[in-house]
Design an enzyme around this catalytic site. Structure first.
Site, mmCIF file in Angstrom:
data_model
loop_
_atom_site.group_PDB
_atom_site.id
_atom_site.type_symbol
_atom_site.label_atom_id
_atom_site.label_comp_id
_atom_site.label_asym_id
_atom_site.label_seq_id
_atom_site.Cartn_x
_atom_site.Cartn_y
_atom_site.Cartn_z
ATOM 1 N N LYS A 42 0.204 0.782 -6.125
ATOM 2 C CA LYS A 42 0.091 -0.583 -5.670
ATOM 3 C C LYS A 42 -1.346 -1.089 -5.781
ATOM 4 O O LYS A 42 -1.594 -2.279 -5.789
ATOM 5 C CB LYS A 42 0.490 -0.709 -4.169
ATOM 6 C CG LYS A 42 1.805 -0.101 -3.784
ATOM 7 C CD LYS A 42 2.032 -0.393 -2.272
ATOM 8 C CE LYS A 42 3.350 0.161 -1.790
ATOM 9 N NZ LYS A 42 3.281 1.599 -1.496
ATOM 10 N N GLY A 43 -2.300 -0.160 -5.823
ATOM 11 C CA GLY A 43 -3.712 -0.532 -5.693
ATOM 12 C C GLY A 43 -4.203 -1.572 -6.682
ATOM 13 O O GLY A 43 -5.061 -2.381 -6.358
ATOM 14 N N GLU A 98 -6.039 -0.270 -13.684
ATOM 15 C CA GLU A 98 -6.137 0.523 -12.460
ATOM 16 C C GLU A 98 -7.182 -0.087 -11.537
ATOM 17 O O GLU A 98 -8.100 -0.772 -11.997
ATOM 18 C CB GLU A 98 -6.583 1.952 -12.804
ATOM 19 C CG GLU A 98 -5.462 2.936 -13.026
ATOM 20 C CD GLU A 98 -4.765 3.345 -11.721
ATOM 21 O OE1 GLU A 98 -4.854 2.604 -10.722
ATOM 22 O OE2 GLU A 98 -4.133 4.406 -11.725
ATOM 23 N N ASP A 99 -7.073 0.196 -10.244
ATOM 24 C CA ASP A 99 -8.142 -0.213 -9.331
ATOM 25 C C ASP A 99 -9.286 0.795 -9.353
ATOM 26 O O ASP A 99 -10.446 0.430 -9.388
ATOM 27 C CB ASP A 99 -7.618 -0.433 -7.898
ATOM 28 C CG ASP A 99 -6.836 0.767 -7.375
ATOM 29 O OD1 ASP A 99 -6.436 1.641 -8.181
ATOM 30 O OD2 ASP A 99 -6.613 0.835 -6.158
ATOM 31 N N ASP A 102 -10.486 8.231 -9.976
ATOM 32 C CA ASP A 102 -11.096 9.157 -9.032
ATOM 33 C C ASP A 102 -11.159 10.539 -9.698
ATOM 34 O O ASP A 102 -12.069 10.812 -10.471
ATOM 35 C CB ASP A 102 -10.183 9.146 -7.796
ATOM 36 C CG ASP A 102 -10.884 9.527 -6.523
ATOM 37 O OD1 ASP A 102 -11.947 10.133 -6.580
ATOM 38 O OD2 ASP A 102 -10.336 9.234 -5.439
ATOM 39 N N LYS A 130 -15.237 6.346 -10.111
ATOM 40 C CA LYS A 130 -15.940 7.266 -9.199
ATOM 41 C C LYS A 130 -16.130 8.599 -9.931
ATOM 42 O O LYS A 130 -15.383 9.562 -9.729
ATOM 43 C CB LYS A 130 -15.111 7.454 -7.922
ATOM 44 C CG LYS A 130 -15.855 8.067 -6.773
ATOM 45 C CD LYS A 130 -14.929 8.440 -5.632
ATOM 46 C CE LYS A 130 -14.784 7.360 -4.583
ATOM 47 N NZ LYS A 130 -14.045 7.848 -3.384
ATOM 48 N N PHE A 151 -15.601 6.905 1.062
ATOM 49 C CA PHE A 151 -14.260 6.368 1.330
ATOM 50 C C PHE A 151 -14.330 4.842 1.330
ATOM 51 O O PHE A 151 -14.884 4.239 2.236
ATOM 52 C CB PHE A 151 -13.751 6.874 2.680
ATOM 53 C CG PHE A 151 -12.255 6.848 2.759
ATOM 54 C CD1 PHE A 151 -11.523 5.733 2.382
ATOM 55 C CD2 PHE A 151 -11.558 7.973 3.185
ATOM 56 C CE1 PHE A 151 -10.138 5.708 2.423
ATOM 57 C CE2 PHE A 151 -10.167 7.966 3.235
ATOM 58 C CZ PHE A 151 -9.469 6.831 2.862
ATOM 59 N N ASP A 158 -6.692 1.151 -0.213
ATOM 60 C CA ASP A 158 -6.195 1.262 1.151
ATOM 61 C C ASP A 158 -6.675 2.521 1.862
ATOM 62 O O ASP A 158 -7.113 3.481 1.240
ATOM 63 C CB ASP A 158 -4.667 1.292 1.148
ATOM 64 C CG ASP A 158 -4.120 2.621 0.622
ATOM 65 O OD1 ASP A 158 -4.481 3.013 -0.506
ATOM 66 O OD2 ASP A 158 -3.347 3.278 1.333
ATOM 67 N N ARG A 164 -5.890 -3.383 2.002
ATOM 68 C CA ARG A 164 -5.768 -3.798 0.596
ATOM 69 C C ARG A 164 -6.037 -5.293 0.425
ATOM 70 O O ARG A 164 -6.446 -5.744 -0.630
ATOM 71 C CB ARG A 164 -4.350 -3.529 0.076
ATOM 72 C CG ARG A 164 -3.958 -2.079 -0.026
ATOM 73 C CD ARG A 164 -2.672 -1.988 -0.839
ATOM 74 N NE ARG A 164 -1.911 -0.774 -0.635
ATOM 75 C CZ ARG A 164 -2.078 0.350 -1.322
ATOM 76 N NH1 ARG A 164 -2.996 0.425 -2.236
ATOM 77 N NH2 ARG A 164 -1.318 1.400 -1.089
HETATM 78 C C1 PRP Z 1 -4.978 5.568 -6.470
HETATM 79 C C2 PRP Z 1 -5.433 4.640 -7.594
HETATM 80 C C3 PRP Z 1 -5.105 5.418 -8.836
HETATM 81 C C4 PRP Z 1 -5.281 6.852 -8.380
HETATM 82 C C5 PRP Z 1 -6.613 7.336 -8.848
HETATM 83 O O1 PRP Z 1 -3.635 5.377 -6.250
HETATM 84 O O2 PRP Z 1 -4.763 3.413 -7.562
HETATM 85 O O3 PRP Z 1 -3.792 5.197 -9.271
HETATM 86 O O4 PRP Z 1 -5.232 6.885 -6.965
HETATM 87 O O5 PRP Z 1 -6.844 8.627 -8.383
HETATM 88 P P1 PRP Z 1 -6.995 9.850 -9.364
HETATM 89 O O6 PRP Z 1 -7.968 9.476 -10.430
HETATM 90 O O7 PRP Z 1 -7.541 10.909 -8.419
HETATM 91 O O8 PRP Z 1 -5.660 10.237 -9.903
HETATM 92 P P2 PRP Z 1 -2.870 5.963 -4.967
HETATM 93 O O9 PRP Z 1 -2.190 7.252 -5.353
HETATM 94 O O10 PRP Z 1 -3.805 6.018 -3.803
HETATM 95 O O11 PRP Z 1 -1.728 4.889 -4.743
HETATM 96 P P3 PRP Z 1 -1.883 3.306 -4.436
HETATM 97 O O12 PRP Z 1 -2.407 2.664 -5.710
HETATM 98 O O13 PRP Z 1 -0.494 2.869 -4.132
HETATM 99 O O14 PRP Z 1 -2.843 3.160 -3.291
#
Ligand code: PRP
Length: 181
Positions: A42-43, A98-99, A102, A130, A151, A158, A164
């Site tokens: 959803k991000g 993507e948002d 990570d 990041k 964080f 979120d 969000r």
């Molecule tokens: C977050 C973000 C990416 C992912 C990145 O999503 O939106 O999709 O994590 O992390 P990574 O590089 O460690 O894989 P999340 O799983 O938190 O779901 P959300 O978008 O619904 O918050």
């Protein structure tokens, strides 16, 4: 800033200005192409909705929802598709939005999965990168900001489903996530 925040990392104005710049760059790169934006729920929703309004070529968008099998297995890179694209992407110019990137595990999986569907091209756009927490290398074609290993919430990101909706990005005060321990 909301009192749950420790400090603002990017203001609404900084974000809007960067997103406008990214939109202009994407508009140039896809001038004569049939662009399909793939938003990752959803991000990415907040960023994506601002980004597409800054892209001046007619485009289509679709969504995917992905789930890792939980925090303990995240490093395994095993993810599950909760919602797939509505249509095939064969011969389309696809751009993943993507948002945040990570560990890179989500994107690594997505790129492999989508490449196998035969798009004309596949690129990656993220608002935030990041690099300090990267586990697998991923190629990012459009990046808004590099962020420190803290964080952060807001503008799609979120903590426990909340924050969000904030139009800025802030570092979450640690007392918020230590409250529940
Ligand atoms: C977050 C973000 C990416 C992912 C990145 O999503 O939106 O999709 O994590 O992390 P990574 O590089 O460690 O894989 P999340 O799983 O938190 O779901 P959300 O978008 O619904 O918050």
């Amino acid at each position: 800033m909301h009192p749950d925040g420790e400090r603002v990392l990017f203001t609404r104005e900084q974000i809007q200005s960067r997103v406008a710049g990214m939109g202009a760059e994407i508009s140039r790169d896809y001038r004569d192409k049939d662009l399909l934006i793939i938003g990752i729920l959803k991000g990415a929703v907040i960023f994506m909705s601002d980004l597409v309004r800054n892209i001046k070529v007619p485009l289509c968008f679709d969504f995917m929802a992905i789930s890792s099998y939980g925090a303990s297995t995240k490093s395994s890179g095993v993810v599950r598709i909760l919602k797939d694209l509505d249509r095939p992407i064969e011969n389309r110019h696809a751009l993943i939005v993507e948002d945040i990137v990570d560990t890179g595990l989500t994107l690594n999986y997505l790129v492999d999965n989508l490449k196998a569907r035969g798009p004309a091209s596949l690129r990656v756009c993220t608002l935030l990168d990041k690099p300090a927490s990267r586990i697998v290398p991923v190629e990012i074609n459009y990046n808004g900001f590099i962020v420190p290993n803290e964080f952060i919430v807001g503008y799609g990101l979120d903590y426990d489903g909340r924050y969000r909706n904030f139009p800025y990005i802030m570092v979450l005060n640690r007392k918020v996530y230590e409250r529940g321990k």
